[in-house]
Design a protein around this motif. Structure first.
Motif, PDB file in Angstrom:
ATOM      1  N   SER A 256       0.596  -0.813  -2.051  1.00 31.96           N
ATOM      2  CA  SER A 256      -0.438  -1.730  -1.576  1.00 31.96           C
ATOM      3  C   SER A 256      -1.051  -1.227  -0.269  1.00 31.96           C
ATOM      4  CB  SER A 256       0.119  -3.148  -1.392  1.00 31.96           C
ATOM      5  OG  SER A 256       0.612  -3.640  -2.618  1.00 31.96           O
ATOM      6  N   LEU A 257      -1.287   0.080  -0.204  1.00 29.61           N
ATOM      7  CA  LEU A 257      -1.835   0.710   0.988  1.00 29.61           C
ATOM      8  C   LEU A 257      -3.319   0.995   0.832  1.00 29.61           C
ATOM      9  CD1 LEU A 257       0.971   3.399   1.342  1.00 29.61           C
ATOM     10  CD2 LEU A 257       0.804   1.258   2.622  1.00 29.61           C
ATOM     11  N   THR A 258      -4.042   1.042   1.933  1.00 31.07           N
ATOM     12  CA  THR A 258      -5.412   1.532   1.890  1.00 31.07           C
ATOM     13  C   THR A 258      -5.348   3.048   1.710  1.00 31.07           C
ATOM     14  OG1 THR A 258      -5.593   2.011   4.248  1.00 31.07           O
ATOM     15  CG2 THR A 258      -6.140  -0.261   3.541  1.00 31.07           C
ATOM     16  N   PRO A 259      -6.438   3.696   1.295  1.00 34.58           N
ATOM     17  CA  PRO A 259      -6.411   5.152   1.193  1.00 34.58           C
ATOM     18  C   PRO A 259      -6.017   5.838   2.505  1.00 34.58           C
ATOM     19  CG  PRO A 259      -8.287   4.316  -0.011  1.00 34.58           C
ATOM     20  CD  PRO A 259      -7.686   3.146   0.730  1.00 34.58           C
ATOM     21  N   HIS A 260      -6.493   5.334   3.650  1.00 32.17           N
ATOM     22  CA  HIS A 260      -6.147   5.949   4.932  1.00 32.17           C
ATOM     23  C   HIS A 260      -4.665   5.751   5.280  1.00 32.17           C
ATOM     24  CE1 HIS A 260     -10.034   7.457   6.222  1.00 32.17           C
ATOM     25  NE2 HIS A 260     -10.552   6.387   5.639  1.00 32.17           N
ATOM     26  N   GLU A 261      -4.127   4.582   4.984  1.00 33.51           N
ATOM     27  CA  GLU A 261      -2.697   4.351   5.205  1.00 33.51           C
ATOM     28  C   GLU A 261      -1.869   5.264   4.307  1.00 33.51           C
ATOM     29  OE1 GLU A 261      -2.805  -0.427   6.347  1.00 33.51           O
ATOM     30  OE2 GLU A 261      -2.657   0.186   4.237  1.00 33.51           O
ATOM     31  N   ALA A 262      -2.312   5.431   3.069  1.00 31.49           N
ATOM     32  CA  ALA A 262      -1.595   6.291   2.126  1.00 31.49           C
ATOM     33  C   ALA A 262      -1.597   7.738   2.602  1.00 31.49           C
ATOM     34  CB  ALA A 262      -2.213   6.178   0.733  1.00 31.49           C
ATOM     35  N   ALA A 263      -2.738   8.221   3.051  1.00 33.74           N
ATOM     36  CA  ALA A 263      -2.825   9.599   3.544  1.00 33.74           C
ATOM     37  C   ALA A 263      -1.921   9.790   4.764  1.00 33.74           C
ATOM     38  CB  ALA A 263      -4.273   9.942   3.885  1.00 33.74           C
TER      39      ALA A 263
END
Length: 124
Positions: free
Chosen positions: A90-97
């Motif tokens: 449940s992460l944003t793309p930036h959090e995931a990166a």
């Protein structure tokens, strides 16, 4: 003029959505590219995932975390063989990166041109 590396060409093709480039989720690709350590690795989008490799030709390293998701929600997975496979969800793309970067080995990058495993270092 400095010639682009294979890694740079691959990222540029994906970001510019060139017809010959592999297709990845644009928001995930852009977020990963914004991270300098990921930008130094070879990106490989496939089947809804964006994986990163230490090398530019098959066989791939396959030993780094990867992202599955879209602009709304992402999951970060550890490489195969790691007991706790899901590193975050449940992460944003930036959090995931950023989470992928946090789980990279210290000796990771930049990607080298060629197949895995890396060439033997010469000892003098």
């Amino acid at each position: 003029m400095v010639e682009e590396t294979v890694v740079e060409q691959t990222w540029r093709g994906m970001l510019e959505r060139r017809p010959e480039a592999r297709r990845g989720e644009p928001a995930v690709v852009e977020a990963a590219y914004a991270e300098p350590r990921l930008r130094a690795l070879f990106p490989f989008p496939s089947h809804g995932a964006l994986s990163f490799h230490r090398n530019t030709q098959f066989p791939w390293s396959n030993d780094l975390p990867f992202i599955v998701g879209d602009a709304q929600s992402c999951i970060v997975y550890a490489p195969l063989g790691v007991p706790e496979r899901v590193l975050g969800e449940s992460l944003t793309p930036h959090e995931a990166a950023a989470l992928v970067v946090a789980h990279l080995p210290p000796d990771c990058g930049p990607a080298f041109d060629g197949p895995w495993p890396p060439p033997e270092s010469s000892t003098d």
